[in-house]
Design a protein around this motif. Structure first.
Motif, PDB file in Angstrom:
ATOM      1  N   LEU A  99       2.594   8.093   6.071  1.00 38.92           N
ATOM      2  CA  LEU A  99       1.776   6.877   6.151  1.00 38.92           C
ATOM      3  C   LEU A  99       2.440   5.847   7.060  1.00 38.92           C
ATOM      4  N   GLY A 100       3.758   5.739   6.942  1.00 38.06           N
ATOM      5  CA  GLY A 100       4.503   4.799   7.782  1.00 38.06           C
ATOM      6  C   GLY A 100       4.322   5.137   9.251  1.00 38.06           C
ATOM      7  N   PHE A 101       4.412   6.405   9.566  1.00 38.90           N
ATOM      8  CA  PHE A 101       4.243   6.855  10.949  1.00 38.90           C
ATOM      9  C   PHE A 101       2.859   6.464  11.472  1.00 38.90           C
ATOM     10  N   LEU A 102       1.825   6.803  10.683  1.00 40.91           N
ATOM     11  CA  LEU A 102       0.456   6.517  11.121  1.00 40.91           C
ATOM     12  C   LEU A 102       0.227   5.012  11.251  1.00 40.91           C
ATOM     13  N   MET A 103       0.754   4.272  10.263  1.00 40.03           N
ATOM     14  CA  MET A 103       0.563   2.826  10.271  1.00 40.03           C
ATOM     15  C   MET A 103       1.191   2.189  11.500  1.00 40.03           C
ATOM     16  N   GLU A 104       2.421   2.607  11.796  1.00 42.23           N
ATOM     17  CA  GLU A 104       3.102   1.996  12.946  1.00 42.23           C
ATOM     18  C   GLU A 104       2.343   2.306  14.223  1.00 42.23           C
ATOM     19  N   LYS A 105       1.921   3.558  14.358  1.00 43.24           N
ATOM     20  CA  LYS A 105       1.246   3.983  15.594  1.00 43.24           C
ATOM     21  C   LYS A 105      -0.133   3.345  15.745  1.00 43.24           C
ATOM     22  N   LEU A 106      -0.900   3.314  14.627  1.00 48.57           N
ATOM     23  CA  LEU A 106      -2.308   2.931  14.746  1.00 48.57           C
ATOM     24  C   LEU A 106      -2.560   1.462  14.447  1.00 48.57           C
ATOM     25  N   GLY A 125      11.515   2.264   6.060  1.00 51.27           N
ATOM     26  CA  GLY A 125      11.075   1.214   5.145  1.00 51.27           C
ATOM     27  C   GLY A 125       9.909   1.686   4.291  1.00 51.27           C
ATOM     28  N   ALA A 126       9.002   2.433   4.909  1.00 55.28           N
ATOM     29  CA  ALA A 126       7.840   2.956   4.183  1.00 55.28           C
ATOM     30  C   ALA A 126       8.286   3.934   3.092  1.00 55.28           C
ATOM     31  N   ALA A 127       9.249   4.773   3.441  1.00 54.23           N
ATOM     32  CA  ALA A 127       9.738   5.751   2.462  1.00 54.23           C
ATOM     33  C   ALA A 127      10.386   5.036   1.277  1.00 54.23           C
ATOM     34  N   LEU A 128      11.148   3.976   1.551  1.00 57.88           N
ATOM     35  CA  LEU A 128      11.797   3.225   0.468  1.00 57.88           C
ATOM     36  C   LEU A 128      10.754   2.603  -0.459  1.00 57.88           C
ATOM     37  N   ALA A 129       9.706   2.036   0.146  1.00 58.08           N
ATOM     38  CA  ALA A 129       8.655   1.433  -0.674  1.00 58.08           C
ATOM     39  C   ALA A 129       7.992   2.502  -1.538  1.00 58.08           C
ATOM     40  N   ALA A 130       7.762   3.674  -0.965  1.00 59.75           N
ATOM     41  CA  ALA A 130       7.124   4.761  -1.717  1.00 59.75           C
ATOM     42  C   ALA A 130       8.008   5.214  -2.875  1.00 59.75           C
ATOM     43  N   ILE A 131       9.315   5.295  -2.641  1.00 62.37           N
ATOM     44  CA  ILE A 131      10.240   5.630  -3.734  1.00 62.37           C
ATOM     45  C   ILE A 131      10.116   4.571  -4.827  1.00 62.37           C
ATOM     46  N   GLY A 132      10.069   3.310  -4.403  1.00 62.35           N
ATOM     47  CA  GLY A 132       9.934   2.213  -5.366  1.00 62.35           C
ATOM     48  C   GLY A 132       8.719   2.397  -6.251  1.00 62.35           C
ATOM     49  N   GLY A 133       7.597   2.729  -5.632  1.00 61.36           N
ATOM     50  CA  GLY A 133       6.372   2.925  -6.392  1.00 61.36           C
ATOM     51  C   GLY A 133       6.502   4.061  -7.397  1.00 61.36           C
ATOM     52  N   MET A 134       7.108   5.152  -6.932  1.00 62.84           N
ATOM     53  CA  MET A 134       7.263   6.321  -7.801  1.00 62.84           C
ATOM     54  C   MET A 134       8.179   6.003  -8.983  1.00 62.84           C
ATOM     55  N   MET A 174      10.142  13.453  -4.105  1.00 61.25           N
ATOM     56  CA  MET A 174      10.190  13.943  -2.730  1.00 61.25           C
ATOM     57  C   MET A 174       8.833  13.838  -2.045  1.00 61.25           C
ATOM     58  N   VAL A 175       7.783  14.121  -2.789  1.00 56.90           N
ATOM     59  CA  VAL A 175       6.434  13.978  -2.220  1.00 56.90           C
ATOM     60  C   VAL A 175       6.136  12.507  -1.915  1.00 56.90           C
ATOM     61  N   ALA A 176       6.587  11.626  -2.812  1.00 60.92           N
ATOM     62  CA  ALA A 176       6.395  10.191  -2.563  1.00 60.92           C
ATOM     63  C   ALA A 176       7.081   9.793  -1.250  1.00 60.92           C
ATOM     64  N   ILE A 177       8.299  10.281  -1.048  1.00 66.91           N
ATOM     65  CA  ILE A 177       9.030   9.961   0.182  1.00 66.91           C
ATOM     66  C   ILE A 177       8.250  10.465   1.398  1.00 66.91           C
ATOM     67  N   GLY A 183       0.825  -1.211   0.000  1.00 66.62           N
ATOM     68  CA  GLY A 183       0.000   0.000   0.000  1.00 66.62           C
ATOM     69  C   GLY A 183       0.855   1.255   0.000  1.00 66.62           C
ATOM     70  N   LEU A 184       2.018   1.163   0.634  1.00 64.82           N
ATOM     71  CA  LEU A 184       2.932   2.305   0.667  1.00 64.82           C
ATOM     72  C   LEU A 184       3.524   2.539  -0.717  1.00 64.82           C
ATOM     73  N   PHE A 185       3.786   1.422  -1.388  1.00 63.24           N
ATOM     74  CA  PHE A 185       4.321   1.452  -2.750  1.00 63.24           C
ATOM     75  C   PHE A 185       3.342   2.184  -3.674  1.00 63.24           C
ATOM     76  N   VAL A 186       2.079   1.807  -3.612  1.00 61.19           N
ATOM     77  CA  VAL A 186       1.095   2.390  -4.519  1.00 61.19           C
ATOM     78  C   VAL A 186       0.766   3.841  -4.134  1.00 61.19           C
ATOM     79  N   TRP A 187       0.726   4.114  -2.833  1.00 61.80           N
ATOM     80  CA  TRP A 187       0.470   5.498  -2.417  1.00 61.80           C
ATOM     81  C   TRP A 187       1.651   6.413  -2.768  1.00 61.80           C
ATOM     82  N   GLY A 188       2.838   5.886  -2.661  1.00 59.62           N
ATOM     83  CA  GLY A 188       4.008   6.652  -3.094  1.00 59.62           C
ATOM     84  C   GLY A 188       3.896   6.966  -4.571  1.00 59.62           C
TER      85      GLY A 188
END
Ligand SMILES: Nc1ncnc2c1ncn2[C@@H]1O[C@H](COP(=O)(O)OP(=O)(O)O)[C@@H](O)[C@H]1O
Ligand SMILES: [Mg+2]
Lengths: 236, 287
Positions: B74-81, B195-204, B65-68, B41-46
């Motif tokens: 998203l990573g922050f929210l996901m981990e917390k919630l 990790g979330a940021a890396l996945a988002a870069i991947g998607g972008m 940069m926006v993807a990151i 999901g992070l990949f596609v949102w990125g």
């Protein structure tokens, strides 16, 4: 009477549905070595883990430096000034000796590096194998690394769990000497099944049986009390 | 020869995209013992936030940069919630992260519309170099270079900085790290967001490579990511690079020579590794 540093009062600990500790009390005073004794499975390791918050107490109190610590998370307990040497030593196998110590060092101050130097004079082997992976050390060296790691911070209290376990007598001798040296600088709670070692290093003892404190007193008392040694330790 | 080179480049580029997704996955598993099925999901949102930014600003770099940023938030929210309440319980982790994956995927359709969106390679990365017979597509090289840079940077962080040391130590023995006075929850959050940021870069990066983005791309890539994590060894960062390249190359060659096997090849690779090295190629020994 010396100042009290750590005090456990009526500690109860559950692991899963098991009621492991059912009333542990003892006190460690500044500058002393307090030895926890008791048969295998008596609850000595669990007592240390409970102090560290790794198996938190379900009730009772643990005060360290006059502060209640039993509800704190493990890392905060460590940061109040308690160093822990677990029974299995907890060495990071793939990190080098240097890295193991570096992970432990909370603040990289000149004072911390002085302590590191000091600890390396206690354990010259560690210096020799500075770049070697922790997992490739011998049992004795792992023990030394675990002790060095706990000592490198300015800990006011060290908890050491069976440092002689599985070591050759000559290595036990070295470890014992090192603990005697550390004793000059810090307070120690020691779990030790080797009664010879325990009696030489310890100032006070606490006997644990079935998760309860059954006796506590000066080491000299125990040394001369053959009946008690026989009953709880199966020796003498 | 020209065919060989283009198959290799193709495989490497795909491998790098999978690596970007798998790198976070493997560290999250190794350190936190968390099975995160919403990583795709992070990949596609990125990809979507990055591409829309890219379309609006006409700057690919700003898009990345926006993807990151999206990945980190998203990573922050996901981990917390989502993750914090289910630490230590694999079954709950699978259920809640799979569920959240579907939520993320459907949200894409709600926010950005249900249709695939075409994406062009930015002008300065478009086109190809011709070397005699060999045609090298620039954008693929770009992906490969970015992949190696990301690997190099994070490898350096893991091996040469205190936080990296703590992460590696945490993979080996979490309890001990805490007993040494380290707040592992903070480390978890840091790793999760990275990790979330890396996945988002991947998607972008994937977007112009495949030419379009669509909501299901996350799920498809996440499966490859999981295969790579298993092959490389759960918790091994270097292992995930190697395994990702292997999977990328295998896919590329199979698609050309034995097309009907190209989907199965990853499963076959994984099965072979599991039979001969169940801990993965690079699995760290836990002390
Ligand atoms: N994780 C656990 N789950 C269940 N029982 C445990 C666990 N850890 C320890 N115990 C039990 O608690 C008792 C005390 O163990 P321990 O503290 O390790 O004893 P000691 O260190 O004195 O040998 C033993 O009966 C042991 O089987
Ligand atoms: Mg024990």
């Amino acid at each position: 009477m010396m100042e009290s540093l750590l005090k456990l009062h009526n500690i109860q600990t559950h692991i899963g549905q098991f009621h492991i500790l059912q009333g542990i009390q003892f006190e460690a005073r500044v500058g002393e070595v307090s030895v926890l004794l008791g048969r295998n499975g008596a609850g000595k390791t669990t007592t240390l883990k409970t102090i560290m918050g790794l198996t938190p107490a379900s009730s009772g109190s643990i005060t360290f430096l006059n502060e209640e610590i039993s509800k704190k998370p493990t890392y905060e307990i460590a940061n109040t000034g308690i160093g822990y040497v677990p029974e299995d030593q907890g060495i990071f196998a793939q990190l080098t000796v240097e890295e193991n110590i570096k992970v432990a060092m909370r603040k990289e101050t000149s004072e911390a590096f002085e302590r590191q130097e000091y600890v390396l004079t206690l354990f010259p082997d560690l210096k020799k194998f500075w770049k070697k992976a922790g997992g490739n050390l011998s049992g004795g060296q792992k023990q030394m690394l675990a002790m060095a790691r706990a000592f490198v911070n300015d800990s006011k209290l060290l908890l050491i769990d069976e440092p002689s376990k599985g070591l050759a007598p000559i290595v036990v001798e070295k470890v014992m000497e090192a603990i005697m040296e550390m004793k000059k600088r810090t307070t120690i709670v020691l779990v030790e099944q080797n009664f010879f070692m325990a009696s030489r290093i310890g100032d006070t003892f606490t006997l644990i049986d079935d998760g309860r404190t059954v006796h506590t007193g000066a080491m000299n008392e125990l040394i001369s009390d053959d009946a008690m040694k026989h009953k709880y330790l199966g020796i003498g | 020869m020209d065919l060989l080179i283009s198959l290799i480049i193709n495989g490497l580029a795909t491998g790098m995209l999978i690596f970007l997704l798998a790198a976070g996955l493997t560290l999250i598993f190794g350190l936190m013992d968390v099975l995160n099925f919403s990583h795709g999901g992070l990949f596609v949102w990125g990809a979507y936030t990055g591409v829309f930014t890219y379309i609006i600003t006409e700057s690919f770099i700003v898009g990345i940069m926006v993807a990151i940023l999206t990945g980190m938030v998203l990573g922050f929210l996901m981990e917390k919630l989502i993750i914090t309440p289910v630490y230590g319980n694999h079954v709950q982790q699978i259920l809640i992260t799979l569920g959240f994956m579907l939520v993320l995927q459907e949200m894409i359709k709600v926010v950005f519309g249900p249709n695939a969106i075409p994406v062009k390679v930015p002008d300065y990365l478009a086109g190809s170099w011709e070397m005699g017979e060999v045609i090298i597509i620039k954008y693929r090289i770009f992906i490969i270079v970015v992949g190696f840079i990301v690997f190099g940077v994070f490898h350096y962080i893991l091996t040469h900085t205190k936080i990296g040391l703590i992460v590696r130590a945490g993979v080996m023995n979490k309890e001990m790290v805490q007993a040494l006075g380290i707040n592992i929850k903070k480390v978890f959050l840091f790793v999760f967001m990275t990790g979330a940021a890396l996945a988002a870069i991947g998607g972008m990066l994937m977007a112009p490579y495949s030419g379009s983005i669509y909501a299901e791309m996350g799920m498809e890539f996440a499966i490859l990511g999981f295969i790579v994590v298993v092959i490389g060894g759960m918790g091994s960062f270097s292992g995930s690079l190697l395994a990702a390249i292997l999977v990328g190359l295998a896919g590329s060659f199979m698609a050309y020579y034995i097309p009907f096997l190209s989907l199965a090849v990853n499963m076959i690779l994984m099965a072979i590794v599991l039979i001969f090295r169940p801990q993965g190629l690079f699995r760290m020994a836990k002390e």
